[in-house]
Write an enzyme that holds these catalytic residues in place. Structure first.
Site, mmCIF file in Angstrom:
data_model
loop_
_atom_site.group_PDB
_atom_site.id
_atom_site.type_symbol
_atom_site.label_atom_id
_atom_site.label_comp_id
_atom_site.label_asym_id
_atom_site.label_seq_id
_atom_site.Cartn_x
_atom_site.Cartn_y
_atom_site.Cartn_z
ATOM 1 C CD GLU A 229 -31.858 21.020 1.449
ATOM 2 O OE1 GLU A 229 -30.636 21.192 1.603
ATOM 3 O OE2 GLU A 229 -32.536 21.624 0.590
ATOM 4 C CB CYS A 263 -25.693 20.051 7.047
ATOM 5 S SG CYS A 263 -26.527 21.626 6.829
HETATM 6 P P1 NDP Z 1 -30.990 10.872 10.527
HETATM 7 O O1 NDP Z 1 -30.930 10.600 9.072
HETATM 8 O O2 NDP Z 1 -30.563 9.809 11.461
HETATM 9 O O3 NDP Z 1 -32.474 11.240 10.962
HETATM 10 C C1 NDP Z 1 -33.198 12.290 10.347
HETATM 11 C C2 NDP Z 1 -34.685 12.108 10.603
HETATM 12 O O4 NDP Z 1 -35.154 10.936 9.932
HETATM 13 C C3 NDP Z 1 -35.033 11.896 12.079
HETATM 14 O O5 NDP Z 1 -36.252 12.557 12.366
HETATM 15 C C4 NDP Z 1 -35.203 10.390 12.157
HETATM 16 O O6 NDP Z 1 -35.994 9.983 13.220
HETATM 17 C C5 NDP Z 1 -35.896 10.122 10.834
HETATM 18 N N1 NDP Z 1 -35.840 8.752 10.342
HETATM 19 C C6 NDP Z 1 -35.015 7.733 10.727
HETATM 20 N N2 NDP Z 1 -35.272 6.623 9.980
HETATM 21 C C7 NDP Z 1 -36.254 6.942 9.110
HETATM 22 C C8 NDP Z 1 -36.941 6.248 8.058
HETATM 23 N N3 NDP Z 1 -36.646 4.983 7.739
HETATM 24 N N4 NDP Z 1 -37.883 6.878 7.365
HETATM 25 C C9 NDP Z 1 -38.194 8.169 7.641
HETATM 26 N N5 NDP Z 1 -37.584 8.899 8.614
HETATM 27 C C10 NDP Z 1 -36.624 8.297 9.335
HETATM 28 O O7 NDP Z 1 -30.174 12.210 10.754
HETATM 29 P P2 NDP Z 1 -29.751 12.867 12.125
HETATM 30 O O8 NDP Z 1 -30.976 13.203 12.921
HETATM 31 O O9 NDP Z 1 -28.687 12.055 12.752
HETATM 32 O O10 NDP Z 1 -29.158 14.272 11.643
HETATM 33 C C11 NDP Z 1 -27.836 14.466 11.280
HETATM 34 C C12 NDP Z 1 -27.696 14.449 9.778
HETATM 35 O O11 NDP Z 1 -28.499 15.476 9.213
HETATM 36 C C13 NDP Z 1 -26.281 14.742 9.326
HETATM 37 O O12 NDP Z 1 -25.918 13.848 8.296
HETATM 38 C C14 NDP Z 1 -26.376 16.160 8.772
HETATM 39 O O13 NDP Z 1 -25.405 16.466 7.820
HETATM 40 C C15 NDP Z 1 -27.753 16.172 8.217
HETATM 41 N N6 NDP Z 1 -28.225 17.538 8.075
HETATM 42 C C16 NDP Z 1 -28.340 18.080 6.818
HETATM 43 C C17 NDP Z 1 -28.703 19.421 6.659
HETATM 44 C C18 NDP Z 1 -28.851 20.047 5.302
HETATM 45 O O14 NDP Z 1 -29.487 21.092 5.206
HETATM 46 N N7 NDP Z 1 -28.296 19.475 4.244
HETATM 47 C C19 NDP Z 1 -28.958 20.264 7.832
HETATM 48 C C20 NDP Z 1 -28.779 19.596 9.082
HETATM 49 C C21 NDP Z 1 -28.441 18.277 9.194
HETATM 50 P P3 NDP Z 1 -35.304 9.615 14.626
HETATM 51 O O15 NDP Z 1 -34.266 10.653 14.938
HETATM 52 O O16 NDP Z 1 -36.430 9.681 15.557
HETATM 53 O O17 NDP Z 1 -34.691 8.261 14.422
#
Ligand code: NDP
Length: 473
Positions: A229, A263
């Site tokens: 997502e 999002c």
């Molecule tokens: P990120 O992609 O930066 O991070 C998401 C999660 O992935 C965090 O827990 C992060 O950890 C973790 N992560 C980072 N690197 C890795 C890796 N290599 N492997 C596995 N996990 C990893 O997103 P954001 O937290 O910045 O969130 C914002 C984004 O989420 C926006 O693009 C938004 O549109 C999207 N989003 C989508 C939704 C939907 O339903 N389609 C709903 C809400 C948000 P850490 O933060 O600790 O680095």
């Protein structure tokens, strides 16, 4: 042992730290979850529903403590309470619906009448959930609750940006007999997420497109399903005969709610030329009337920007737009109050698709408005770009809005409203283009995706002999 500090979005202070779950501890947690999962699955829907009801009660009992932690994580009050209520509602909803969503029973074969078949719904033993910072509790649990209801064990890796809610959430889990091993929350960063993907049978990821690609590649290497997502760049189309008051109210709410850190936020507005000036005027007036929740948290509508780096992205998009000829009619400046970062609703006009603000995800309360002449042009503009999460159409009649909506390349289309998936979870939808991959999180598929369908195929007659396939007759 590695510790990470978390920034308070209202004060800018690094006033919280937590221990990152290292890879060996992830492996240990997954082994414990796998050992407990068969007994969890054996409870059946009714048995699991009663454990989940107790979990909901423990969450309710700790509502104040969880809300206080979420408030510090995100800098907003009302939405923090709504996150908890959504999870409690989802627990009751999935438990009530689950027994009716999985058809059972034998079906007679068509091609071979003596052969009958029946589905056996087999939950994945262990589901991993990786969640972002914008709705820490809601998005941490949005996949976990249906997966648990299905009979899976679940391990959640929340974002390092918003870790304070994890403690009180774990307390509610620990107070629920039978839940602690099959629902574990492991605080950490990207490395913890990677370690988790290495151990689970299925990964649910909510986050950015860039990280989603990495998750998909890692999952592909292990041949496990990845339900992704991802981000959006949602357009709103306003046709000339739309109700301007309703359209501008919905545009403002769709763009500004949660400070645009959602999002499904409206990030591009296309208005038919005849009403363009009136829409710009009304939206600018409404944007200017919006208040910050500063200095009092229980005031205004706009909270702080949760993730400091996000403020740099917003400032860069506004600067890029201005450099390419856009004008700012409201907002436009990152404001510093008490150590936190805020952006008031920012109305931009004279925008083009050459600008980052019209192409890249914004994740902030920015409303760029562009005029169009024909419906074909509106559809082409809205379908521009790499995202396809959701979209919205306002028209004089629902039929006219629907006719345009059916042509849009996005998973959920709000008609005569905007961003309805923020509040309405019942309609199945899949993301288009780079906004995601996998079955719907909403509707019946939200549960069904956590099962593999095993086919039981019974021959009530005689097995065919090999001679039935002999080349010579
Ligand atoms: P990120 O992609 O930066 O991070 C998401 C999660 O992935 C965090 O827990 C992060 O950890 C973790 N992560 C980072 N690197 C890795 C890796 N290599 N492997 C596995 N996990 C990893 O997103 P954001 O937290 O910045 O969130 C914002 C984004 O989420 C926006 O693009 C938004 O549109 C999207 N989003 C989508 C939704 C939907 O339903 N389609 C709903 C809400 C948000 P850490 O933060 O600790 O680095």
């Amino acid at each position: 042992m590695r510790r990470l500090a978390a920034r308070n979005p209202r004060t800018g202070a690094l006033d919280f730290s937590f221990e990152v779950t290292a890879a060996p501890a992830v492996v240990e947690a997954t082994s414990r979850a796998r050992r407990a999962q068969p007994a969890w699955a054996a409870l059946g829907f009714a048995g699991r529903a009663s454990v989940m009801a107790r979990f909901a009660a423990e969450l309710t009992a700790r509502r104040e403590t969880i809300q206080a932690a979420l408030e510090t994580d995100t800098g907003r009050r009302r939405i923090s309470g709504q996150e908890i209520d959504s999870v409690i509602g989802a627990i009751a909803g999935w438990s009530a619906m689950a027994p009716t969503l999985m058809p059972e029973g034998w079906v007679d074969g068509r091609a071979m009448p003596a052969v009958r078949h029946a589905p056996n719904w087999r939950p994945y033993a262990l589901v991993g959930v990786i969640s972002p910072w914008n709705f820490p509790m809601l998005l941490g649990m949005i996949d976990a609750v249906p997966a648990l209801t299905a009979g899976c064990a679940v391990i959640v890796k929340p974002s390092e940006v918003t870790p304070r809610f994890v403690g009180p959430l774990r307390d509610a889990i620990a107070a629920t007999p039978g839940l602690e091993a099959v629902l574990q929350i492991l605080p950490g960063d990207g490395e913890t997420g990677q370690a988790l993907i290495d151990e689970v049978d299925c990964i649910c990821f909510t986050g950015s497109v860039a990280t989603g690609r990495k998750v998909a590649l890692q999952a592909a290497g292990r041949l496990i399903p990845a339900f992704l997502e991802l981000g959006g760049k949602d357009p709103l189309i306003v046709l000339a005969d739309a109700d301007l008051e309703a359209a501008t109210d919905a545009a403002l709410r769709g763009s500004v709610l949660s400070t645009g850190q959602a999002c499904q936020s409206i990030e591009r507005i296309y208005v038919q030329r005849g009403i363009y000036g009136a829409v710009v005027e009304r939206l600018t007036m409404k944007a200017n009337a919006v208040g910050l929740n500063w200095p009092q948290i229980d005031s205004g509508e706009v909270g702080p920007i949760i993730f400091a780096r996000q403020a740099e992205i917003l400032a860069a998009q506004i600067a890029d737009a201005q450099a390419k000829g856009a004008r700012v009619l409201a907002g436009g400046e990152i404001e510093h109050h008490g150590g936190g970062l805020w952006l008031r609703p920012t109305v931009l006009v004279d925008v083009t698709h050459e600008m980052a603000v019209m192409r890249d995800e914004t994740f902030g309360p920015i409303l760029p408005i562009m005029a169009f002449d024909t419906l074909d042009e509106a559809v082409a503009l809205a379908n521009f770009g790499e995202f396809g999460l959701s979209a919205a159409v306002f028209a004089g009649t629902l039929e006219a809005a629907e006719a345009v909506g059916r042509r849009l390349d996005a998973g959920a289309i709000s008609l005569n409203d905007a961003a309805l998936t923020a509040v309405f979870y019942e309609a199945a939808k899949q993301s288009f283009k780079a906004s995601g991959v996998g079955p719907s999180r909403m509707g019946a598929d939200g549960l069904a995706r956590f099962f593999r369908r095993q086919a039981l195929i019974a021959n009530t007659g005689q097995p065919l002999p090999l001679s039935a396939f002999r080349e010579s007759s």
